[in-house]
Design a protein around this motif. Structure first.
Motif, mmCIF file in Angstrom:
data_model
loop_
_atom_site.group_PDB
_atom_site.id
_atom_site.type_symbol
_atom_site.label_atom_id
_atom_site.label_comp_id
_atom_site.label_asym_id
_atom_site.label_seq_id
_atom_site.Cartn_x
_atom_site.Cartn_y
_atom_site.Cartn_z
ATOM 1 N N ILE A 59 0.836 -1.204 0.000
ATOM 2 C CA ILE A 59 0.000 0.000 0.000
ATOM 3 C C ILE A 59 0.866 1.247 0.000
ATOM 4 O O ILE A 59 0.667 2.174 -0.798
ATOM 5 C CB ILE A 59 -0.951 -0.001 1.216
ATOM 6 C CG1 ILE A 59 -2.031 -1.073 1.042
ATOM 7 C CG2 ILE A 59 -1.588 1.389 1.416
ATOM 8 C CD1 ILE A 59 -2.958 -1.201 2.228
ATOM 9 N N TYR A 63 0.341 2.568 -3.890
ATOM 10 C CA TYR A 63 -0.831 3.438 -4.028
ATOM 11 C C TYR A 63 -0.421 4.797 -4.578
ATOM 12 O O TYR A 63 0.658 5.308 -4.270
ATOM 13 C CB TYR A 63 -1.514 3.628 -2.674
ATOM 14 C CG TYR A 63 -2.561 2.586 -2.335
ATOM 15 C CD1 TYR A 63 -2.437 1.270 -2.753
ATOM 16 C CD2 TYR A 63 -3.685 2.908 -1.577
ATOM 17 C CE1 TYR A 63 -3.393 0.316 -2.433
ATOM 18 C CE2 TYR A 63 -4.650 1.965 -1.257
ATOM 19 C CZ TYR A 63 -4.494 0.669 -1.688
ATOM 20 O OH TYR A 63 -5.444 -0.265 -1.376
ATOM 21 N N ASP A 67 -4.764 8.209 -3.721
ATOM 22 C CA ASP A 67 -5.350 7.123 -2.938
ATOM 23 C C ASP A 67 -4.801 7.095 -1.516
ATOM 24 O O ASP A 67 -5.535 6.796 -0.564
ATOM 25 C CB ASP A 67 -5.101 5.775 -3.617
ATOM 26 C CG ASP A 67 -6.022 5.559 -4.815
ATOM 27 O OD1 ASP A 67 -7.082 6.199 -4.869
ATOM 28 O OD2 ASP A 67 -5.672 4.741 -5.687
ATOM 29 N N ILE A 71 -7.221 7.381 1.901
ATOM 30 C CA ILE A 71 -7.339 6.442 3.022
ATOM 31 C C ILE A 71 -6.878 7.059 4.338
ATOM 32 O O ILE A 71 -7.442 6.783 5.402
ATOM 33 C CB ILE A 71 -6.606 5.111 2.753
ATOM 34 C CG1 ILE A 71 -5.092 5.313 2.681
ATOM 35 C CG2 ILE A 71 -7.124 4.443 1.495
ATOM 36 C CD1 ILE A 71 -4.319 4.003 2.721
ATOM 37 N N TYR A 75 -9.975 6.874 6.666
ATOM 38 C CA TYR A 75 -9.805 5.817 7.664
ATOM 39 C C TYR A 75 -8.974 6.237 8.871
ATOM 40 O O TYR A 75 -9.107 5.663 9.946
ATOM 41 C CB TYR A 75 -9.155 4.587 7.028
ATOM 42 C CG TYR A 75 -10.001 3.922 5.970
ATOM 43 C CD1 TYR A 75 -11.386 4.027 5.974
ATOM 44 C CD2 TYR A 75 -9.407 3.182 4.946
ATOM 45 C CE1 TYR A 75 -12.157 3.423 5.000
ATOM 46 C CE2 TYR A 75 -10.175 2.566 3.965
ATOM 47 C CZ TYR A 75 -11.545 2.693 4.000
ATOM 48 O OH TYR A 75 -12.315 2.089 3.037
ATOM 49 N N GLU A 133 -7.403 -0.293 5.609
ATOM 50 C CA GLU A 133 -7.432 -0.474 4.162
ATOM 51 C C GLU A 133 -6.928 -1.869 3.774
ATOM 52 O O GLU A 133 -7.558 -2.559 2.963
ATOM 53 C CB GLU A 133 -6.573 0.595 3.492
ATOM 54 C CG GLU A 133 -6.349 0.410 2.001
ATOM 55 C CD GLU A 133 -7.595 0.656 1.156
ATOM 56 O OE1 GLU A 133 -7.544 0.368 -0.050
ATOM 57 O OE2 GLU A 133 -8.607 1.141 1.707
ATOM 58 N N LYS A 136 -9.450 -4.575 4.948
ATOM 59 C CA LYS A 136 -10.844 -4.324 4.565
ATOM 60 C C LYS A 136 -11.770 -4.424 5.783
ATOM 61 O O LYS A 136 -12.876 -4.970 5.713
ATOM 62 C CB LYS A 136 -11.296 -5.299 3.473
ATOM 63 C CG LYS A 136 -10.400 -5.350 2.251
ATOM 64 C CD LYS A 136 -10.269 -3.992 1.591
ATOM 65 C CE LYS A 136 -9.331 -4.037 0.387
ATOM 66 N NZ LYS A 136 -9.024 -2.679 -0.157
#
Length: 232
Positions: A59, A63, A67, A71, A75, A133, A136
């Motif tokens: 990630i 990413y 993105d 997140i 998040y 992330e 999930k």
């Protein structure tokens, strides 16, 4: 979550209670090799399920800046999401970001010194965002709540302990909808949508840790317990 298939395999149609603890276990945080903690230098991992190949390192390094910003903001509720995302992308042009301490340095350099001096670790929100992330966590929770309520026997209770506001909001709203699912306009004299209440919310306000528990277990400071009871 596999609760329905597991119970079915055991020949169980319904249960009297379900307790869901959404916190990352102390074992995972304290095991430096799992890469959950910003306090230990380790490979960026953060996988709940170690059989999956994708890790936190992927990630951070793969990413896009957009993105990453998304997140961290959604998040992690990180105020400096844009600066952190920008600096991560800049840093990885020189070399792949592989360890927690490498990521920590980027995060700290992205946050003003005055904010860092306030006492809270500046890495906490970023790590939370990446972990959510990667695993999930919120989508799994959203997809499972109705199923768990359906699995309760009449009078059975679903008890959920959350550890951050995003999880708590999902649980709160889901319980409220299960209690009052009617979608008819408020001006309608009677319900015509046909949606029936599945039960009642027992905790109008979440139950939180008391002073004694906080003294014994400081990690319980952010824990909130909400309870739903299925119709009898």
């Amino acid at each position: 979550m596999n609760i329905k298939s597991i119970l079915s395999g055991l020949g169980i149609d319904s249960v009297d209670g379900i307790l869901l603890d959404l916190g990352v276990s102390s074992y995972q945080f304290d095991n430096k090799d799992r890469g959950f903690s910003y306090r230990e230098d380790a490979k960026l991992d953060m996988r709940m399920d170690t059989s999956q190949e994708y890790t936190a390192q992927d990630i951070v390094n793969d990413y896009s800046e957009e993105d990453l910003r998304r997140i961290l903001k959604v998040y992690g509720e990180e105020k400096f999401a844009g600066r952190i995302a920008e600096n991560i992308v800049k840093a990885r042009t020189d070399k792949r970001i592989e360890t927690t301490f490498e990521l920590n340095e980027i995060i700290k350099s992205s946050i003003p010194a005055a904010v860092r001096r306030q006492g809270k670790n500046p890495c906490k929100k970023t790590y939370q965002a990446i972990r959510i992330e990667l695993n999930k966590e919120l989508s799994v929770l959203e997809d499972s709540l109705d199923e768990m309520i359906e699995l309760l026997a009449p009078g059975g209770r679903l008890c959920i302990i959350t550890f951050h506001s995003l999880e708590d909001r999902i649980v709160k709203n889901s319980f409220r909808t299960a209690e009052r699912p009617c979608t008819c306009p408020p001006e309608f004299p009677v319900c015509v949508c046909g949606k029936k209440s599945k039960g009642k919310v027992i905790t109008r306000k979440p139950i939180v840790a008391g002073e004694d528990e906080l003294e014994m277990n400081p990690r319980s400071s952010s824990a909130k317990l909400r309870i739903f009871e299925k119709c009898g």
